[in-house]
Design a protein around this motif. Structure first.
Motif, PDB file in Angstrom:
ATOM      1  N   ARG A  25     -26.564 -58.098  58.683  1.00 29.15           N
ATOM      2  CA  ARG A  25     -25.570 -57.034  59.099  1.00 29.15           C
ATOM      3  C   ARG A  25     -25.093 -56.044  58.011  1.00 29.15           C
ATOM      4  O   ARG A  25     -24.761 -54.952  58.351  1.00 29.15           O
ATOM      5  CB  ARG A  25     -24.318 -57.647  59.870  1.00 29.15           C
ATOM      6  CG  ARG A  25     -24.697 -58.458  61.089  1.00 29.15           C
ATOM      7  CD  ARG A  25     -23.731 -59.336  61.787  1.00 29.15           C
ATOM      8  NE  ARG A  25     -23.958 -60.263  62.638  1.00 29.15           N
ATOM      9  CZ  ARG A  25     -24.640 -59.811  63.753  1.00 29.15           C
ATOM     10  NH1 ARG A  25     -24.608 -58.760  64.269  1.00 29.15           N
ATOM     11  NH2 ARG A  25     -24.929 -60.974  64.602  1.00 29.15           N
ATOM     12  N   THR A  26     -24.897 -56.572  56.611  1.00 28.87           N
ATOM     13  CA  THR A  26     -24.585 -55.838  55.814  1.00 28.87           C
ATOM     14  C   THR A  26     -25.537 -54.690  55.365  1.00 28.87           C
ATOM     15  O   THR A  26     -25.343 -53.565  55.168  1.00 28.87           O
ATOM     16  CB  THR A  26     -24.163 -56.789  54.504  1.00 28.87           C
ATOM     17  OG1 THR A  26     -23.003 -57.652  54.922  1.00 28.87           O
ATOM     18  CG2 THR A  26     -23.735 -55.964  53.411  1.00 28.87           C
TER      19      THR A  26
ATOM     20  N   ARG B  78     -27.979 -53.701  57.381  1.00 27.26           N
ATOM     21  CA  ARG B  78     -27.881 -52.965  58.405  1.00 27.26           C
ATOM     22  C   ARG B  78     -26.896 -51.532  58.144  1.00 27.26           C
ATOM     23  O   ARG B  78     -27.135 -50.421  58.415  1.00 27.26           O
ATOM     24  CB  ARG B  78     -27.772 -53.427  59.816  1.00 27.26           C
ATOM     25  CG  ARG B  78     -27.625 -52.356  60.884  1.00 27.26           C
ATOM     26  CD  ARG B  78     -27.836 -52.999  62.145  1.00 27.26           C
ATOM     27  NE  ARG B  78     -26.744 -53.976  62.549  1.00 27.26           N
ATOM     28  CZ  ARG B  78     -26.525 -54.488  63.779  1.00 27.26           C
ATOM     29  NH1 ARG B  78     -27.597 -54.249  64.646  1.00 27.26           N
ATOM     30  NH2 ARG B  78     -25.650 -55.469  63.908  1.00 27.26           N
ATOM     31  N   ARG B  79     -25.781 -52.139  57.658  1.00 23.74           N
ATOM     32  CA  ARG B  79     -24.794 -51.099  57.735  1.00 23.74           C
ATOM     33  C   ARG B  79     -24.979 -50.116  56.630  1.00 23.74           C
ATOM     34  O   ARG B  79     -24.901 -48.841  56.820  1.00 23.74           O
ATOM     35  CB  ARG B  79     -23.408 -51.809  57.405  1.00 23.74           C
ATOM     36  CG  ARG B  79     -22.018 -51.003  57.036  1.00 23.74           C
ATOM     37  CD  ARG B  79     -21.002 -51.706  56.135  1.00 23.74           C
ATOM     38  NE  ARG B  79     -21.617 -52.112  54.931  1.00 23.74           N
ATOM     39  CZ  ARG B  79     -20.924 -53.021  53.973  1.00 23.74           C
ATOM     40  NH1 ARG B  79     -19.926 -53.564  54.364  1.00 23.74           N
ATOM     41  NH2 ARG B  79     -21.636 -53.316  52.871  1.00 23.74           N
ATOM     42  N   ASP B  80     -25.355 -50.528  55.355  1.00 22.42           N
ATOM     43  CA  ASP B  80     -25.633 -49.752  54.224  1.00 22.42           C
ATOM     44  C   ASP B  80     -26.636 -48.890  54.573  1.00 22.42           C
ATOM     45  O   ASP B  80     -26.958 -47.501  54.397  1.00 22.42           O
ATOM     46  CB  ASP B  80     -26.016 -50.360  53.094  1.00 22.42           C
ATOM     47  CG  ASP B  80     -24.987 -51.368  52.757  1.00 22.42           C
ATOM     48  OD1 ASP B  80     -23.705 -51.166  53.135  1.00 22.42           O
ATOM     49  OD2 ASP B  80     -25.097 -52.348  52.179  1.00 22.42           O
TER      50      ASP B  80
ATOM     51  N   ARG C  63     -25.630 -45.920  57.234  1.00 24.21           N
ATOM     52  CA  ARG C  63     -24.702 -45.259  56.310  1.00 24.21           C
ATOM     53  C   ARG C  63     -25.895 -43.995  55.694  1.00 24.21           C
ATOM     54  O   ARG C  63     -25.506 -42.910  55.672  1.00 24.21           O
ATOM     55  CB  ARG C  63     -24.007 -45.831  55.158  1.00 24.21           C
ATOM     56  CG  ARG C  63     -23.171 -44.860  54.486  1.00 24.21           C
ATOM     57  CD  ARG C  63     -22.443 -45.399  53.196  1.00 24.21           C
ATOM     58  NE  ARG C  63     -21.423 -46.470  53.489  1.00 24.21           N
ATOM     59  CZ  ARG C  63     -21.439 -47.271  53.134  1.00 24.21           C
ATOM     60  NH1 ARG C  63     -22.439 -48.196  52.803  1.00 24.21           N
ATOM     61  NH2 ARG C  63     -20.702 -48.417  53.626  1.00 24.21           N
TER      62      ARG C  63
ATOM     63  N   TRP D 109     -22.852 -50.422  71.050  1.00 24.34           N
ATOM     64  CA  TRP D 109     -21.836 -51.450  70.699  1.00 24.34           C
ATOM     65  C   TRP D 109     -21.770 -52.220  72.044  1.00 24.34           C
ATOM     66  O   TRP D 109     -22.020 -51.713  73.327  1.00 24.34           O
ATOM     67  CB  TRP D 109     -20.402 -50.524  70.655  1.00 24.34           C
ATOM     68  CG  TRP D 109     -19.311 -51.389  70.722  1.00 24.34           C
ATOM     69  CD1 TRP D 109     -18.508 -51.804  69.861  1.00 24.34           C
ATOM     70  CD2 TRP D 109     -18.378 -51.623  71.829  1.00 24.34           C
ATOM     71  NE1 TRP D 109     -17.539 -52.315  70.080  1.00 24.34           N
ATOM     72  CE2 TRP D 109     -17.551 -52.378  71.408  1.00 24.34           C
ATOM     73  CE3 TRP D 109     -18.552 -51.290  73.133  1.00 24.34           C
ATOM     74  CZ2 TRP D 109     -16.614 -52.818  72.207  1.00 24.34           C
ATOM     75  CZ3 TRP D 109     -17.607 -51.967  73.996  1.00 24.34           C
ATOM     76  CH2 TRP D 109     -16.553 -52.419  73.524  1.00 24.34           C
TER      77      TRP D 109
ATOM     78  N   ASP E 156     -18.354 -56.341  64.064  1.00 27.73           N
ATOM     79  CA  ASP E 156     -19.569 -55.920  62.880  1.00 27.73           C
ATOM     80  C   ASP E 156     -18.921 -55.105  61.760  1.00 27.73           C
ATOM     81  O   ASP E 156     -18.305 -54.271  62.113  1.00 27.73           O
ATOM     82  CB  ASP E 156     -20.660 -55.485  63.957  1.00 27.73           C
ATOM     83  CG  ASP E 156     -21.802 -55.444  63.363  1.00 27.73           C
ATOM     84  OD1 ASP E 156     -21.987 -54.433  62.226  1.00 27.73           O
ATOM     85  OD2 ASP E 156     -22.921 -56.288  63.294  1.00 27.73           O
ATOM     86  N   PRO E 157     -19.679 -55.401  60.818  1.00 26.53           N
ATOM     87  CA  PRO E 157     -19.540 -54.343  59.529  1.00 26.53           C
ATOM     88  C   PRO E 157     -19.717 -52.910  59.867  1.00 26.53           C
ATOM     89  O   PRO E 157     -19.091 -51.766  59.133  1.00 26.53           O
ATOM     90  CB  PRO E 157     -19.981 -54.899  58.050  1.00 26.53           C
ATOM     91  CG  PRO E 157     -21.041 -55.713  58.938  1.00 26.53           C
ATOM     92  CD  PRO E 157     -20.667 -56.427  60.270  1.00 26.53           C
ATOM     93  N   LEU E 158     -20.534 -52.552  60.838  1.00 20.79           N
ATOM     94  CA  LEU E 158     -20.768 -51.117  61.209  1.00 20.79           C
ATOM     95  C   LEU E 158     -19.595 -50.402  61.709  1.00 20.79           C
ATOM     96  O   LEU E 158     -19.493 -49.421  61.340  1.00 20.79           O
ATOM     97  CB  LEU E 158     -21.861 -51.389  62.308  1.00 20.79           C
ATOM     98  CG  LEU E 158     -23.408 -51.136  61.818  1.00 20.79           C
ATOM     99  CD1 LEU E 158     -24.160 -51.302  63.140  1.00 20.79           C
ATOM    100  CD2 LEU E 158     -23.620 -49.853  61.202  1.00 20.79           C
TER     101      LEU E 158
ATOM    102  N   MET F 166     -17.060 -48.842  58.884  1.00 18.72           N
ATOM    103  CA  MET F 166     -18.070 -48.048  58.430  1.00 18.72           C
ATOM    104  C   MET F 166     -18.192 -46.489  59.131  1.00 18.72           C
ATOM    105  O   MET F 166     -17.948 -45.420  58.549  1.00 18.72           O
ATOM    106  CB  MET F 166     -19.470 -48.455  58.073  1.00 18.72           C
ATOM    107  CG  MET F 166     -20.314 -47.633  57.132  1.00 18.72           C
ATOM    108  SD  MET F 166     -21.043 -46.286  57.715  1.00 18.72           S
ATOM    109  CE  MET F 166     -22.571 -47.149  58.901  1.00 18.72           C
TER     110      MET F 166
END
Length: 723
Positions: free
Chosen positions: A296-297, A299-301, A304, A323, A339-341, A344
């Motif tokens: 998940r991290t 994916r977030r990056d 971005r 979502w 989620d960390p998304l 962000m």
């Protein structure tokens, strides 16, 4: 987006990505592009609108990153009221969320979501139906194999259930500022591009008649689904389609961590050519805490980076799939509220965009407003057009040719010159009313767009001329002589121009006109200069023209119609002409598809000569065809119209057909392909004079060297006919 299990999603997107061509992104900088609109539109407060390729909100340019959240309106895990409130409360103000407004979910659920969005000052893209036929959206469904709507649905079937639903939903929410835009269909496909385009044109016109203030998005998939870049551009070349759409899932599925989809280049080029915004309507990456290629991290990056690349490349907005109201553990695209998304997306730093036009009596003039009148730029010498997100209205002109110049006629008491300062820019010579010129240096070590470069002294109220000339000189630190034209601000005396232009339609003036192309001539005048004239037909804007004499071509259809011309002056005043009422009489041209199994001697029927056999196949038009390898065998199709388009199967054992219209000189049409392609457009006739014509297709008995046979098949003929 199909709401499929993760494995089926992966396989589907993998197969789609194989079709992608590797297209380069458009280069940033000073490249040619059409001009954006120069004045804000008259829309209600807090409604999204567009000027050219840029979205706007309350006078300020608008970019956004957001999410798809189809479950909001009842597809899948429906959020509770508390979850619904928490979702909207957790977004940045005036965020934009894409969700379904499908008929099976009903108005009550959609109403709840719209009201919640209003409560938290949020906006929605409401997608009105599903091209992929999921979430109970079975109207026009093609079968149980997961495919989408049938071609017949796009031709006429949509009028049965879809159009009444569209009218109901649009009428209910047309006054809500929380509707950011309507979307005609999620991922339209499974029909030829011309048919989908006709569907787009019909429905978007219906929506604009009910609701002229909200934007309309296509919901389109990607260029590969519509025949490539040219097909994607043609599909969006519809007057009332405001926003183009691209869906991409190219991160996990191309043997590498792709940030920018290969489909983005052709998509943004196509929309730039139409001077319309592009949104990335869907993009996503499978992720999980464990047992997944991407966590998940990561994916977030990666997401971005996608935001940065797409917005920097000219996209107006990007929406992540998808979502859901509950936490997820599986390796999938859907992500939950923790989620960390989420943070962000909420905190993603949107690029600084040009400020809205200043209040008071200052007018901003754009370099792409061309002409010799008041408020227009007149170029002398060699100048090129460029684009860039930091430039005023995303465009400029530039030149490094010594003595190339531009002049701006303006009415006011002061003028301010804005442009781009950069390391390769030179010195301009600037004057007002042919007075003593001054040097203005366009150099800066780091690029600065829309920089205030020079301010004139206070002038007497009246008409003046600003002149900017490329001197061919530079300071020692610069590497070039480039001068650009981007924006000029004019200060008018207090209580400046408030008089609307005078505008009228001079042709036609009323009565009856025949079906087909009708030339509409408009005159417009104003003391401060006319920025553009517009033609409105039946309450919907058809086109605009920035240059006098103002002329439009209207493809008139049978029935009663009303025409109105509008003109906008350089001070922002809008004038409206008297209404011209017309009766359009006679036949009109429509496109029809004729199947090979429609046999007879009449119009729009296949008449076979010689030995032909019948065949079947799911990929063929209406699952059947005729075929033969008998030299001299032929078929004819008679029609009353102006054009014929021949579709058939290209294959490794197919030969060359001889094709003619009205027994004219035949042309060779090769039915060969190394791999089979059904329903392929093989030949298009020239545009013919309106009347009865005969298409003849004959087996020549010849083939190209790569083919193993001489078979020709008859599958479908598309005709433009008079009705």
């Amino acid at each position: 987006m199909r709401t499929l299990p993760a494995v089926r999603r992966y396989l589907g997107f993998l197969s789609l990505s194989v079709l992608a061509a590797c297209n380069a992104l458009p280069e940033a900088g000073e490249d040619a592009a059409p001009a954006s609109d120069s004045q804000p539109l008259a829309v209600p407060t807090n409604f999204l609108y567009r000027q050219g390729k840029q979205l706007y909100l309350n006078g300020a340019p608008y970019q956004m990153v957001g999410v798809n959240a189809f479950s909001l309106t009842g597809c899948g895990a429906v959020p509770t009221d508390a979850q619904l409130d928490a979702f909207f409360a957790g977004l940045r103000p005036n965020s934009l969320t894409r969700t379904w407004a499908f008929r099976p979910q009903g108005l009550a659920r959609i109403e709840k979501v719209v009201r919640a969005a209003e409560k938290y000052n949020q906006k929605l893209i409401l997608t009105l139906a599903d091209g992929r036929s999921y979430c109970g959206e079975w109207d026009g469904y093609n079968g149980s194999d997961g495919s989408g709507k049938q071609p017949s649905w796009y031709s006429s079937g949509y009028r049965t259930n879809y159009v009444p639903w569209v009218r109901e939903v649009v009428t209910r929410f047309r006054d809500s500022a929380s509707v950011g835009m309507w979307e005609l269909l999620n991922e339209p496909g499974d029909a030829d591009t011309a048919t989908i385009k006709a569907f787009f044109n019909d429905v978007s016109t219906t929506i604009k008649q009910l609701d002229p203030n909200h934007l309309i998005s296509s919901g389109a998939w990607a260029p590969w689904a519509y025949g490539g870049e040219a097909g994607f551009q043609s599909l969006h070349d519809v007057p009332n389609i405001d926003v183009g759409s691209l869906h991409e899932y190219d991160y996990d599925y191309n043997n590498g961590n792709t940030i920018v989809s290969p489909h983005f280049g052709p998509s943004i080029r196509a929309m730039n050519a139409l001077n319309k915004p592009l949104i990335i309507g869907e993009t996503g990456i499978n992720a999980a805490d464990s047992n997944c290629r991407t966590n998940r991290t990561t994916r977030r990056d990666a997401m971005r980076q996608k935001f940065q690349q797409y917005l920097g490349g000219g996209a107006a907005a990007v929406f992540v799939w998808n979502w859901g109201p509950n936490a997820t553990t599986a390796c999938e695209l859907t992500f939950g509220p923790n989620d960390p998304l989420i943070p962000m997306i909420r905190d993603f730093p949107l690029a600084e965009v040009p400020p809205p036009p200043p209040p008071g009596d200052t007018v901003q003039l754009n370099d792409a407003t061309l002409g010799s009148g008041v408020g227009q730029f007149q170029y002398v010498g060699t100048w090129e057009a460029g684009t860039g997100t930091g430039k005023f209205q995303q465009d400029d002109h530039y030149s490094s040719t010594a003595n190339a110049s531009y002049g701006v006629l303006f009415e006011g008491t002061q003028v301010k010159l804005y442009g781009s300062a950069a390391s390769h820019h030179g010195i301009a010579s600037v004057s007002v009313d042919n007075g003593t010129p001054v040097d203005v240096d366009f150099y800066a070590s780091a690029r600065q767009d829309q920089k205030l470069l020079w301010t004139s002294p206070v002038l007497s109220a009246g008409t003046h001329t600003l002149k900017v000339t490329v001197s061919g000189r530079k300071n020692a630190a610069s590497s070039g002589f480039v001068i650009n034209a981007d924006r000029v601000d004019v200060t008018r005396p207090q209580g400046g121009d408030t008089t609307a232009p005078t505008v009228s339609i001079t042709q036609p003036t009323g009565g009856s006109v025949p079906v087909g192309a009708v030339t509409v001539s408009v005159t417009a005048s104003d003391a401060s200069g006319v920025a553009r004239a517009e033609l409105w037909v039946d309450g919907v804007k058809l086109a605009e023209d920035p240059t006098s004499p103002y002329s439009f071509t209207w493809n008139a259809t049978a029935g009663q119609h009303s025409l109105v011309a509008k003109a906008l002056d350089t001070a922002g005043n809008l004038g409206t002409s008297a209404t011209v009422n017309l009766s359009v009489v006679g036949q009109q041209l429509v496109d029809v598809q004729v199947n090979d199994a429609v046999v007879g001697t009449g119009l729009e029927q296949f008449l076979y000569s010689g030995t032909w056999q019948t065949g079947t196949g799911t990929a063929k038009y209406q699952q059947d065809d005729h075929y033969t390898s008998t030299t001299g065998a032929s078929y004819t199709v008679r029609f009353n119209g102006t054009q014929a388009r021949l579709y058939g199967s290209a294959a490794s054992h197919h030969g060359i057909a001889s094709v003619s219209i009205d027994n004219g000189t035949p042309v060779d049409v090769d039915f060969y392909a190394s791999t089979r392609q059904d329903q392929k457009l093989l030949w298009t006739s020239p545009v013919l004079s309106a009347g009865t014509h005969t298409l003849t297709v004959t087996v020549s008995g010849r083939k190209n060297a790569a083919s193993s046979g001489i078979i020709i098949n008859a599958d479908r003929v598309d005709l433009t006919v008079l009705r």
